[in-house]
Every structure is written in structure tokens, then in C-alpha cells.
Scaffold this active site. Structure first.
Site: not given
Ligand code: 3H9
Length: 712
Positions: A431, A454, A466, A504
């Protein structure tokens, strides 16, 4: 006899009875929808039949897997005034009313999706026969588009299956399968898909008369009032009043149910007409089309490559390295999609824990009746645990999901390089770590196989993946990863290999800001409540607890290192770390979790200033506009291609409220200059982390928008 375009009418004799089959098949479209044209054609057909009614009329579809997918959403999107909305609804339900009143029994033969207006047409028929095909799903998803069923659904469904189950379907937009439809009384019979046509004929022969209507008498006034007011409270609690449609649906059911059906339909139209022109509806429709587009995401140069060389076959055999929460979740999901999965770890007890976690997810699906017992068995049987790399030789795609530790990950890939064949995609679920660093120093022909996939936690529920493309990633690998993500029914967003990727990175300033607010003395539940009121599915402090403060710390460290001071973790995190607060996992974070209950931990206020007088609007803006600012940077750095990708990523990855149309759509709607002015004001008061980025300032100054088109 044939009617224009979308509908074919076939007269047949079934056991001496004249049966008319009205068959929907919208030319050149994958699904049937009720466009103005289709409705006109149906009107003509019914008008002709009214002169000389047959012994039975069967409504059906020639499209495999689809009955009718509802009214044409493109047409609803164009509605911009209440009178236009009322006309569309009135004309539609007046037409369907003819199905209800025609002097012969009517049957809907549903072997595929029957949604929205499609189901509403079936509800006006005397009988509904559904198939047990997995493709058969019925439901009224209108509220998810910001409207209510407008072709009679709010009136016919409760009169057919009762108030509570009808409210449940209308307010959630939930789609149910044929068996459940039969159980609820929505369908008269659920029959095998393989012999659907014969079963329909047999049913029609056995039911030669019109059905009694309504099937259920309305509940007593007091029961109706109580049920509807409870439903209203539940909706308000869940949506914070941000979504007008479910409240309107309750009003339509409540006001219409004690009256004649025709009066109920009039009330429904009146209530419907206030909705299609709202911003919420436009944004929800926009979101629907964006989701459809991203589910089929394609990249022109890869399409060209596929035309020249053929499309890569999606991987059937996969391997997952690491049986922790993410690894186990990924393995379970891949297996649930029918893929064979080798799950590798270094210790039997880790494998046992991973398999246990997968079993728990499968048991949950079984309990919710999402899967059958045999399917549950098959899903678990397809996950094969291993301690060795040997069995991974046959894998076509590998996903590494070990701890976020670069040397450890590199070691795993060293081993994978030895056992996997040359064409195998080597993906990491990191991540935060750069894919390029994991691939660094390997032979050039091998580096092309590296890519990030991800997933989000919990994997079975979160729809986003992702796809992280490093400079070394080959187009071949990207194409295969893209096909893979689509094949496992996740929605891909393609992002560049920059720390934090998209979700994130944009989310971190929001979480960080919530800690800054707390350190200024703002109460924990106040911060979270304001985020919920804005429409976020979870407050930022609660989210940090759920993610785990240790995990958050790791990601924030990476982002701080990469992006400097603006991402510096709020000093309060250091105190949380010292106090051993990990969040939900050790029942102690911003909240205390005791006996399944969550309470803000008042001990955290010790040493903090008293609750300051900050306007709620300021708190919300500090949380949301820091995300807008970071997203603007993501765009200017080319991490993603466009604003739409940001919006889809944030919507699916964080639950950013769909009624706002997306993070950057929200910024466009409130005006970029207003965002910039607020960010400047915050940066003066609270520090440079708020300084708006150059591209945002420039775009605002030029009067531009992130999204070029204006939906409304
Ligand atoms: C309604 O009925 C209101 C009424 O109560 C009253 C009004 C007054 N309209 O993804 P796919 C398109 S509201 C327009 O390949 P799948 C879809 O965008 C309606 N277009 O198939 C896609 O276009 P493209 C309530 C529609 O198997 C293509 O058809 N109904 C509609 O993955 C094929 O889709 C809904 O909300 C539509 N109604 O999924 C159902 N439906 O090829 C919405 C589909 O350009 N639809 N398209 O990308 C769905 O949920 C899924 O599309 C469905 C098929 C499950 C049907």
C-alpha cells in the site's frame, strides 16, 4: 404481427388458447431498457390487443440474461424540471396500467435482470414466473440513482408482498434472485432456467384467469404509520438526511397505501416529479455511468496491442504469498471468482490462521445466503495452502501480500523469480512501497513483469483495486493485470508508482487533520459526526482505529518522507504510540471498544486544550479541502490520467459520498476559488500544510474546473 423496433409480437396457439407473446429486444443494445420509443411501441401493441384480447399475454425478452433493465437512465438524466418529470412518470405508468386492466391474464416471464421500470412492468402483470438462473435478479434500484420507482413500484410492490419487505427492497435498491423472489411472493413461481420456456407454457395453461388484486390487504393505519416512521428514522440515521430519494419513497408508500391503487399512483408521480432534477440525482446518475465505464476500463494503446496480438487470456491459476488479513482476503476472493489459488506462507500456524480467515468470510456469505453450501465448499477447496515455492510453478499470476517491509518483499520476489515462468505477472499488494524499488536491480526482461495490485480491506467487500504501474512495468503485464482485475469483478483504477498511489495519499491529510483538530481540543465524536454529516461512511478517527494506528503510522511515515512537511504526522500520534493505542485491534485507540461498544476515550483529552469554539463548517472544510488540495497535486503530477479517476478511486476506496458526485466534482460544484480562499485562510491560521498547490490556484484563477463538462 410485429411492432416497431424493440418489440416483436408473436401469436401462438397453446392448447387451443390464443396466446400473444410480447418479446422485448432492443436492437444493437446489450440490455432492454424502456426508452420513449420502446414505451410507444408497447403502447401500440397493447392498444391493438385491447380491441380483441387474446386468452393470455406473455411479456418476455429475447436477450439472454436480461428481461428489462428499467427506464432509460439517459432520458432521466436529461430531465430538468418537475413538469417534465411528472410527464415521463405519468405516461409510463398510464401505459403499464393497461397491462393491469387488459381483459386477459398477463404473465411476465423473467429469465434475467428485471430492474426498476422493468420490474414495475412485471408488477402490473397478473403473474410473474422467474428462472433460477444466477443472472436472474429483480429489484428496484431507483433510490441509488436519486429517484423513486416512478412506474408504480412504490404502490404495486407493497400491495403484492407486504409493507415491510417492500420497503426493504425499495429503500436499499437490493437485487434478489429468483428463489428469493418466489419466497417473498414477488414471483408466483421460480422455475429451472434450462426448461424455462416449457415451464412458462405449463404455468400459463394452469392459470387461465386474471389474478385477484391486490394480493394483500393494506396494513392498519397505525401499523403503516409506525412502520414508515421507523423506516424514516433508520434512513435518516444512515444517510444523515443527505439523500432525498429514500425519504420520498417512504412518503409515497405511506401516503399511497391506504388508498385506491390509481390514487396511490397519482401520489407517486407527484412525489417522483421533485427528484430527477436535483443535484443529488444528477450526481448519482453520473456515478452510475462512471462505475459502468470503469468496470470496463480500457486503455487505447493496449486495445491496439490486443487487436494486433490478441487479448491476453485471464489467469486461471494464481498464487498469493502471505496469509495475513490481506493475503487471506485476496485468496478467498480469487477463489470465490472460480480461480485456483495457492496460498503460501512460512509457517503452518500462519496458514491455518489465513485459511480460518477465509472460512469466516465464506461462512458470512453462506449466512447471508449469497452462496449455496456446495459453492462454499468449492471456494474453500480451491485454496491450497503451501509452505514451499514448488507448487507455485503453475501459477500464471502471483500476488505478494507480506508485511510492508522492503527487504522482506524483495526476498520474496527473489524466490518467485526462481520458480515462476517468464510470462508470469508478479504483483505486489503493497500500500506504500514503490514497485520500482521492489523490481530494482533485476534483469531487464524480468522487471517488466512487476506491477502493483493494491486491494483494499476487507477484500470481499471493497470493489476497488489500484493497478500501480512502475516505469519498468511492461504493457503486456499491464494488459494482463487489467484483464485479471476485471475478471475478478473488481473496478480498476490505473495509477503511477508514486508513494501512497492515489487513495492513501489523498486520504492521509484528512486523517492527519482529524488528529490536529483533536489536539486543538475538538471532541472526538464531534469530529467524526461532522464527517458523517458530510456523507463520509466513517469518521476519520474511527477509520484510523479500524485501519490500525500502527498501520497508519507506517503509511504516514512513507508519505512524510516522500512529500515533506505538509504530510508530517500530527504530533498527537506519537502520544498514541507511546500509550500503546493500536485502535480497534487492541480495543484502545481514539475510542475504547468494550463489549462491542465504542466510546470516545476521554483520557485522551488530558493535557489537551478545552473544546474550542470552532464552527462545524470550518472543521468539515479542513478535513475535506486538504483532500481536494492533495488530489489536485496527484493530478498535476500525472499520477492518474484525469479527475474522473480521482473521483472513482475515492468513491470506491474511501466511500466518498456518491451523492456529491466525487471529490473533485464536489470541489467543482462549490467553486474552485472558494476552495482556494478557504485553504489560504486555513494556512494562515493553522500552518503551511494547507497552502493550495499551484495548479489548483491557477485553475481557480482561470475560472476552470477539474471536470470539463457541466452535468447540471
Ligand atoms: C427506472 O427504471 C426509473 C423508473 O422507475 C421510472 C422512471 C419514471 N438505462 O454493464 P453492462 C447500459 S431507473 C440506460 O454491459 P451488465 C449500461 O450503462 C433504471 N442504460 O451489463 C451499459 O452501457 P455501455 C433502474 C442502461 O451485465 C449497457 O447498458 N435500473 C441501463 O454488467 C450494458 O450494461 C437500473 O438502475 C438503463 N436502465 O449489467 C439498472 N441499464 O455498454 C441499471 C444498463 O454503454 N443497470 N444500461 O457501458 C444495471 O444495473 C446493469 O447495467 C445491468 C447489466 C445489471 C442491467
Amino acid at each position: 404481427m410485429a411492432a416497431a423496433g424493440a418489440i416483436t409480437v408473436r401469436e401462438e396457439t397453446w392448447d387451443h388458447r390464443r396466446i400473444v407473446r410480447v418479446i422485448f429486444d432492443l436492437p444493437d443494445k446489450p440490455v432492454n431498457v424502456l426508452t420513449t420509443e420502446t414505451m410507444r411501441a408497447l403502447g401500440e401493441v397493447l392498444g391493438n390487443l385491447e380491441q380483441e384480447p387474446p386468452s393470455g399475454l406473455v411479456l418476455e425478452s429475447a436477450k439472454p440474461g436480461v428481461f428489462i433493465a428499467g427506464a432509460d437512465i439517459h432520458e432521466i438524466e436529461k430531465i430538468d424540471a418537475a413538469d417534465a418529470a411528472a410527464t415521463v412518470a405519468r405516461e409510463g405508468r398510464d401505459l403499464l396500467w393497461k397491462l393491469h386492466t387488459i381483459r386477459c391474464p398477463t404473465y411476465a416471464a423473467i429469465d434475467g435482470v428485471a430492474l426498476g421500470g422493468g420490474l414495475e412492468a412485471a408488477l402490473f402483470c397478473d403473474y410473474r414466473i422467474v428462472s433460477d438462473s444466477p443472472k436472474t435478479r429483480v429489484g428496484l434500484p431507483e433510490v441509488t440513482l436519486g429517484i423513486i420507482p416512478g412506474f408504480g413500484g412504490t404502490q404495486t410492490l407493497p400491495r403484492l408482498i407486504g409493507l415491510q419487505p417492500a420497503l426493504d427492497l425499495i429503500l436499499t435498491g437490493r437485487q434478489i434472485d429468483g428463489r428469493r423472489a418466489e419466497k417473498l411472493g414477488l414471483a408466483d413461481r421460480c422455475v429451472p432456467h434450462d426448461t424455462f420456456q416449457e415451464e412458462v407454457e405449463a404455468f400459463v395453461m394452469r392459470h387461465p384467469k386474471k389474478a385477484a388484486w391486490p394480493r394483500r390487504s393494506p396494513p392498519f393505519f397505525l401499523i403503516r404509520e409506525l412502520t414508515c416512521s421507523m423506516a424514516r428514522s433508520a434512513v435518516l440515521k444512515k444517510t444523515q438526511g443527505n439523500y432525498p430519494a429514500p425519504l420520498a419513497a417512504i412518503a409515497a408508500v405511506r401516503r399511497g397505501l391506504g388508498r385506491e391503487l390509481s390514487e396511490g399512483l397519482r401520489i407517486e408521480t407527484e412525489i417522483f416529479s421533485a427528484l430527477p432534477q436535483t443535484r443529488e440525482c444528477k450526481n448519482l446518475i453520473r456515478t452510475f455511468f462512471q462505475m459502468e465505464k470503469f468496470k470496463k476500463y480500457s486503455i487505447p494503446r493496449l486495445e491496439e496491442m490486443a487487436r494486433a496480438r490478441g487479448k491476453p487470456a485471464p489467469a486461471r491459476a494464481c498464487a498469493v504469498i502471505g496469509a495475513g488479513t490481506m493475503g487471506a482476503g485476496i485468496a478467498q476472493h480469487l477463489s470465490a471468482c472460480g480461480l485456483g489459488v495457492r496460498l503460501k506462507d512460512i509457517d503452518v500456524k500462519f496458514l491455518q490462521r489465513g485459511i480460518g480467515a477465509a472460512e469466516k468470510i465464506v461462512r458470512g456469505s453462506l449466512a447471508r445466503k449469497r452462496i449455496r453450501r456446495e459453492e462454499a465448499r468449492d471456494i474453500l477447496a480451491r485454496i491450497l495452502p503451501t509452505l514451499d515455492y514448488g507448487p507455485l510453478r503453475s501459477a500464471e499470476l502471483v500476488i505478494e501480500a507480506v508485511l510492508e517491509d522492503l527487504p522482506l518483499k524483495r526476498k520474496v520476489f527473489d524466490d518467485l523469480e526462481r520458480v515462476t515462468a517468464r510470462g508470469v505477472v508478479l504483483a505486489t499488494n503493497t500500500s506504500s512501497l514503490p514497485i520500482g524499488k521492489i523490481a530494482e536491480g533485476r534483469p531487464a526482461e524480468s522487471q517488466g513483469r512487476y506491477i502493483g495490485l493494491h486491494f483494499f480491506n476487507p477484500v470481499d467487500k471493497m470493489p476497488l483495486v489500484e493497478i500501480v504501474v512502475a516505469p519498468c512495468t511492461s504493457d503486456e503485464t499491464l494488459a494482463r493485470a487489467l484483464e485479471f482485475v476485471k475478471a475478478i469483478k473488481k473496478t480498476p483504477v490505473v495509477v503511477k508508482d508514486r508513494p501512497g498511489f492515489l487513495v492513501n495519499r489523498v486520504l492521509m491529510p484528512y486523517m492527519n487533520e482529524s488528529a490536529y483538530l483533536l489536539s486543538e481540543g475538538v471532541r472526538i465524536d464531534h469530529i467524526d459526526r461532522l464527517a458523517l454529516k458530510f456523507g463520509m461512511p466513517m469518521g476519520p478517527l474511527h477509520l484510523l482505529d479500524v485501519v490500525g494506528l500502527d498501520v497508519g503510522e507506517k503509511v504516514s511515515h512513507v508519505l512524510h518522507e516522500a512529500y515533506g512537511d505538509r504530510m508530517a504526522p500530527c504530533p498527537l500520534f506519537e502520544r498514541l504510540r507511546r500509550e500503546g493505542r493500536l485502535g480497534q485491534k487492541n480495543e484502545r485507540g481514539f475510542y475504547l471498544y468494550k463489549g462491542g461498544k465504542k466510546q470516545p476515550d476521554h483520557a485522551l483529552y488530558d493535557g489537551l486544550p478545552a473544546a474550542p469554539a470552532i464552527a462545524g463548517e470550518d472543521i468539515t472544510d479542513r478535513l475535506i479541502l486538504t483532500m481536494v488540495n492533495e488530489a489536485a497535486r496527484v493530478l498535476s503530477e500525472g499520477v492518474v490520467d484525469d479527475a474522473e479517476t480521482v473521483d472513482v478511486g475515492m468513491l470506491l476506496g474511501t466511500g466518498f459520498p456518491p451523492f456529491r458526485g466525487g471529490l473533485l466534482k464536489y470541489a467543482d460544484d462549490r467553486g474552485l476559488q472558494s476552495c482556494v480562499d478557504r485553504l489560504y485562510a486555513f494556512s494562515e491560521r493553522h500552518g503551511a500544510r494547507f497552502a493550495p498547490c499551484d495548479d489548483l490556484v491557477r485553475l481557480a484563477k482561470s475560472g476552470g474546473r477539474f471536470h470539463q463538462e457541466t452535468v447540471r
